[in-house]
Each structure stands twice: as structure tokens, then as C-alpha cells.
Design a protein around this motif. Structure first.
Motif, PDB file in Angstrom:
ATOM      1  N   LEU A   1       0.824  -1.208   0.000  1.00 48.10           N
ATOM      2  CA  LEU A   1       0.000   0.000   0.000  1.00 48.10           C
ATOM      3  C   LEU A   1       0.861   1.263   0.000  1.00 48.10           C
ATOM      4  O   LEU A   1       0.508   2.254  -0.641  1.00 48.10           O
ATOM      5  N   ILE A   2       1.977   1.233   0.706  1.00 44.30           N
ATOM      6  CA  ILE A   2       2.882   2.389   0.695  1.00 44.30           C
ATOM      7  C   ILE A   2       3.412   2.626  -0.724  1.00 44.30           C
ATOM      8  O   ILE A   2       3.400   3.752  -1.225  1.00 44.30           O
ATOM      9  N   TYR A   3       3.872   1.566  -1.396  1.00 47.96           N
ATOM     10  CA  TYR A   3       4.355   1.716  -2.770  1.00 47.96           C
ATOM     11  C   TYR A   3       3.246   2.213  -3.691  1.00 47.96           C
ATOM     12  O   TYR A   3       3.480   3.031  -4.583  1.00 47.96           O
ATOM     13  N   PHE A   4       2.031   1.722  -3.465  1.00 49.75           N
ATOM     14  CA  PHE A   4       0.907   2.139  -4.292  1.00 49.75           C
ATOM     15  C   PHE A   4       0.602   3.622  -4.095  1.00 49.75           C
ATOM     16  O   PHE A   4       0.401   4.350  -5.063  1.00 49.75           O
ATOM     17  N   VAL A   5       0.563   4.076  -2.853  1.00 51.65           N
ATOM     18  CA  VAL A   5       0.299   5.491  -2.580  1.00 51.65           C
ATOM     19  C   VAL A   5       1.397   6.354  -3.199  1.00 51.65           C
ATOM     20  O   VAL A   5       1.122   7.400  -3.795  1.00 51.65           O
TER      21      VAL A   5
ATOM     22  N   VAL B   1      10.133   1.406 -11.377  1.00 47.03           N
ATOM     23  CA  VAL B   1      10.632   1.275 -12.741  1.00 47.03           C
ATOM     24  C   VAL B   1      10.589  -0.196 -13.117  1.00 47.03           C
ATOM     25  O   VAL B   1      11.104  -1.045 -12.398  1.00 47.03           O
ATOM     26  N   GLU B   2       9.957  -0.493 -14.245  1.00 48.51           N
ATOM     27  CA  GLU B   2       9.832  -1.880 -14.686  1.00 48.51           C
ATOM     28  C   GLU B   2      10.753  -2.124 -15.876  1.00 48.51           C
ATOM     29  O   GLU B   2      10.641  -1.453 -16.900  1.00 48.51           O
ATOM     30  N   ASN B   3      11.660  -3.077 -15.725  1.00 46.00           N
ATOM     31  CA  ASN B   3      12.626  -3.452 -16.766  1.00 46.00           C
ATOM     32  C   ASN B   3      13.393  -2.243 -17.289  1.00 46.00           C
ATOM     33  O   ASN B   3      13.642  -2.121 -18.483  1.00 46.00           O
TER      34      ASN B   3
ATOM     35  N   VAL C   1      -4.492   2.027 -12.552  1.00 51.28           N
ATOM     36  CA  VAL C   1      -4.518   1.941 -11.092  1.00 51.28           C
ATOM     37  C   VAL C   1      -4.416   0.480 -10.650  1.00 51.28           C
ATOM     38  O   VAL C   1      -3.659   0.151  -9.738  1.00 51.28           O
ATOM     39  N   ALA C   2      -5.163  -0.393 -11.310  1.00 51.32           N
ATOM     40  CA  ALA C   2      -5.115  -1.814 -10.953  1.00 51.32           C
ATOM     41  C   ALA C   2      -3.727  -2.391 -11.229  1.00 51.32           C
ATOM     42  O   ALA C   2      -3.200  -3.166 -10.419  1.00 51.32           O
ATOM     43  N   GLY C   3      -3.124  -2.011 -12.351  1.00 46.98           N
ATOM     44  CA  GLY C   3      -1.777  -2.480 -12.671  1.00 46.98           C
ATOM     45  C   GLY C   3      -0.752  -1.987 -11.669  1.00 46.98           C
ATOM     46  O   GLY C   3       0.152  -2.713 -11.274  1.00 46.98           O
ATOM     47  N   SER C   4      -0.910  -0.743 -11.238  1.00 48.87           N
ATOM     48  CA  SER C   4      -0.002  -0.183 -10.230  1.00 48.87           C
ATOM     49  C   SER C   4      -0.154  -0.913  -8.901  1.00 48.87           C
ATOM     50  O   SER C   4       0.840  -1.179  -8.219  1.00 48.87           O
TER      51      SER C   4
ATOM     52  N   VAL D   1      -1.149  -4.058  -8.479  1.00 50.57           N
ATOM     53  CA  VAL D   1      -0.557  -5.385  -8.644  1.00 50.57           C
ATOM     54  C   VAL D   1       0.971  -5.303  -8.591  1.00 50.57           C
ATOM     55  O   VAL D   1       1.627  -6.095  -7.901  1.00 50.57           O
ATOM     56  N   HIS D   2       1.557  -4.328  -9.287  1.00 50.73           N
ATOM     57  CA  HIS D   2       3.012  -4.166  -9.265  1.00 50.73           C
ATOM     58  C   HIS D   2       3.508  -3.854  -7.861  1.00 50.73           C
ATOM     59  O   HIS D   2       4.564  -4.349  -7.442  1.00 50.73           O
ATOM     60  N   SER D   3       2.763  -3.038  -7.131  1.00 54.23           N
ATOM     61  CA  SER D   3       3.170  -2.664  -5.775  1.00 54.23           C
ATOM     62  C   SER D   3       3.199  -3.870  -4.849  1.00 54.23           C
ATOM     63  O   SER D   3       4.153  -4.058  -4.090  1.00 54.23           O
ATOM     64  N   PHE D   4       2.161  -4.706  -4.887  1.00 50.87           N
ATOM     65  CA  PHE D   4       2.119  -5.885  -4.037  1.00 50.87           C
ATOM     66  C   PHE D   4       3.166  -6.922  -4.461  1.00 50.87           C
ATOM     67  O   PHE D   4       3.788  -7.564  -3.625  1.00 50.87           O
ATOM     68  N   TYR D   5       3.355  -7.064  -5.758  1.00 49.27           N
ATOM     69  CA  TYR D   5       4.374  -7.993  -6.259  1.00 49.27           C
ATOM     70  C   TYR D   5       5.765  -7.553  -5.795  1.00 49.27           C
ATOM     71  O   TYR D   5       6.552  -8.356  -5.294  1.00 49.27           O
ATOM     72  N   PHE D   6       6.069  -6.264  -5.965  1.00 55.97           N
ATOM     73  CA  PHE D   6       7.374  -5.759  -5.557  1.00 55.97           C
ATOM     74  C   PHE D   6       7.560  -5.895  -4.050  1.00 55.97           C
ATOM     75  O   PHE D   6       8.631  -6.255  -3.575  1.00 55.97           O
ATOM     76  N   SER D   7       6.500  -5.633  -3.292  1.00 55.88           N
ATOM     77  CA  SER D   7       6.573  -5.754  -1.839  1.00 55.88           C
ATOM     78  C   SER D   7       6.889  -7.194  -1.425  1.00 55.88           C
ATOM     79  O   SER D   7       7.750  -7.429  -0.577  1.00 55.88           O
ATOM     80  N   GLY D   8       6.203  -8.145  -2.024  1.00 56.57           N
ATOM     81  CA  GLY D   8       6.457  -9.549  -1.702  1.00 56.57           C
ATOM     82  C   GLY D   8       7.856  -9.986  -2.085  1.00 56.57           C
ATOM     83  O   GLY D   8       8.550 -10.660  -1.320  1.00 56.57           O
ATOM     84  N   ALA D   9       8.309  -9.597  -3.280  1.00 60.76           N
ATOM     85  CA  ALA D   9       9.655  -9.968  -3.727  1.00 60.76           C
ATOM     86  C   ALA D   9      10.721  -9.327  -2.844  1.00 60.76           C
ATOM     87  O   ALA D   9      11.764  -9.929  -2.586  1.00 60.76           O
ATOM     88  N   THR D  10      10.459  -8.135  -2.361  1.00 62.51           N
ATOM     89  CA  THR D  10      11.428  -7.446  -1.503  1.00 62.51           C
ATOM     90  C   THR D  10      11.442  -8.051  -0.106  1.00 62.51           C
ATOM     91  O   THR D  10      12.508  -8.323   0.449  1.00 62.51           O
ATOM     92  N   LEU D  11      10.274  -8.276   0.490  1.00 58.72           N
ATOM     93  CA  LEU D  11      10.211  -8.818   1.844  1.00 58.72           C
ATOM     94  C   LEU D  11      10.827 -10.207   1.910  1.00 58.72           C
ATOM     95  O   LEU D  11      11.532 -10.538   2.861  1.00 58.72           O
ATOM     96  N   LEU D  12      10.581 -10.999   0.914  1.00 61.67           N
ATOM     97  CA  LEU D  12      11.102 -12.362   0.904  1.00 61.67           C
ATOM     98  C   LEU D  12      12.535 -12.411   0.381  1.00 61.67           C
ATOM     99  O   LEU D  12      13.082 -13.494   0.186  1.00 61.67           O
ATOM    100  N   THR D  13      13.132 -11.257   0.178  1.00 65.20           N
ATOM    101  CA  THR D  13      14.517 -11.057  -0.277  1.00 65.20           C
ATOM    102  C   THR D  13      14.837 -11.839  -1.543  1.00 65.20           C
ATOM    103  O   THR D  13      15.952 -12.326  -1.706  1.00 65.20           O
ATOM    104  N   ILE D  14      13.859 -11.947  -2.418  1.00 62.00           N
ATOM    105  CA  ILE D  14      14.084 -12.584  -3.712  1.00 62.00           C
ATOM    106  C   ILE D  14      14.760 -11.590  -4.645  1.00 62.00           C
ATOM    107  O   ILE D  14      15.776 -11.885  -5.244  1.00 62.00           O
ATOM    108  N   GLY D  15      14.169 -10.414  -4.794  1.00 66.40           N
ATOM    109  CA  GLY D  15      14.742  -9.338  -5.580  1.00 66.40           C
ATOM    110  C   GLY D  15      15.078  -9.711  -7.011  1.00 66.40           C
ATOM    111  O   GLY D  15      16.233  -9.736  -7.391  1.00 66.40           O
ATOM    112  N   TYR D  16      14.079  -9.992  -7.810  1.00 71.90           N
ATOM    113  CA  TYR D  16      14.311 -10.395  -9.197  1.00 71.90           C
ATOM    114  C   TYR D  16      14.977  -9.298 -10.023  1.00 71.90           C
ATOM    115  O   TYR D  16      15.686  -9.575 -10.969  1.00 71.90           O
ATOM    116  N   GLY D  17      14.718  -8.045  -9.699  1.00 73.16           N
ATOM    117  CA  GLY D  17      15.310  -6.943 -10.448  1.00 73.16           C
ATOM    118  C   GLY D  17      14.460  -6.463 -11.600  1.00 73.16           C
ATOM    119  O   GLY D  17      14.853  -5.551 -12.327  1.00 73.16           O
TER     120      GLY D  17
END
Length: 150
Positions: free
Chosen positions: A61-65, A74-76, A84-87, A89-105
Motif C-alpha cells: 500500500l505504501i508503494y501504491f500510494v 521502474v519496470e525493466n 490503477v489496478a496495474g499499479s 498489482v506491481h506494488s504488491f508484487y514488488f513488496s512480496g519480492a522485496t520482503l522475501l529477499t528474492i529481488g528479481y530486479g
């Protein structure tokens, strides 16, 4: 509009912080847990899952706001305007990848988003340790309680 966005971010940070501190101090959630002498605790697993979901949702939600204020992820390597819906989805995806320290880039934060991502990654790195320490502490308290009863 910017004042309201920062107010929302502050509220989200407070809720996530209270949830984490409540768990670490052994508050309402962990106070109800009854640890058994088994190797797997469904209650602890459920608590871990809920804490992770709260943090992913809160930071998402912070990334979305922030993205609504044109501080974009920045994507790719390209700045893209998405719906808004795409933003969201991207915000939650990035949050999950960051929290789980996956960091796809594939999604990269810019500006203050970098600091927020660092804080989230730190939480994702330290949170499992807190759960292990909580488990050890609870088991030790159970052993001490059993020893006192004898």
C-alpha cells in the motif's frame, strides 16, 4: 493530495509497526499460542504467515500510494504509466519480492522508494530470526514451568 498521501503512509507504517512490536513482545496473537511438544506448531506457522501478509500488504500500500504521487516503480529499466489496478498489482508484487529477499530486479524503486525497500528487506531478513527466538523462548518457559511443577 500530497498531505493525504503522506497521512495514509504514516497510518500504514503505524499499523505494520504495531503488529510487529506486538508479536515481538508476546502480545495478543502469541499470547494465545499454546506450544506443544511437537516439531511443528500450526499456531506459530499461522502467526508467521499473518505477520508476513500484514507486512507485504502494508508496504504494498505504501508503494501504491507513492505511485499515485508519480514516484513510480521502474519496470525493466523503463518508466511506465500503468492503470490503477496495474499499479496496485506491481506494488504488491514488488513488496512480496522485496520482503522475501528474492529481488528479481524486474521492478526497481526510485527516489524514496529505495529507502522504503531497504527497510522492508531488513524486516524480511530479521523476521524469521525473531520467530525462531520466540519459539526458543516459549519452549524454555514451558520447560521451566514443568520443572517448577515437579
Amino acid at each position: 493530495m500530497e498531505f493525504i498521501s503522506w497521512l495514509i503512509i504514516i497510518v500504514i507504517v503505524m499499523v505494520v509497526s504495531i503488529s510487529l512490536v506486538d508479536f515481538i513482545r508476546g502480545g495478543k496473537i502469541s499470547g494465545r499460542m499454546q506450544m506443544h511438544d511437537s516439531r511443528f506448531s500450526a499456531e506459530l506457522f499461522y502467526t508467521l504467515l499473518m505477520i508476513y501478509l500484514i507486512v507485504i500488504f502494508g508496504f504494498g500500500l505504501i508503494y501504491f500510494v507513492l505511485s499515485m504521487n508519480h514516484i513510480l516503480l521502474v519496470e525493466n529499466g523503463e518508466l511506465r504509466e500503468v492503470s490503477v489496478a496495474g499499479s496496485l498489482v506491481h506494488s504488491f508484487y514488488f513488496s512480496g519480492a522485496t520482503l522475501l529477499t528474492i529481488g528479481y530486479g524486474d521492478i526497481t524503486p526510485i527516489e524514496i522508494g529505495r529507502l522504503i525497500a531497504l527497510v522492508e528487506a531488513l524486516i524480511g531478513y530479521v523476521l524469521p530470526t525473531a520467530f525462531v527466538l520466540k519459539l526458543v523462548q516459549t519452549n524454555q518457559e514451558d520447560r521451566d514451568r514443568k520443572k517448577d511443577m515437579l
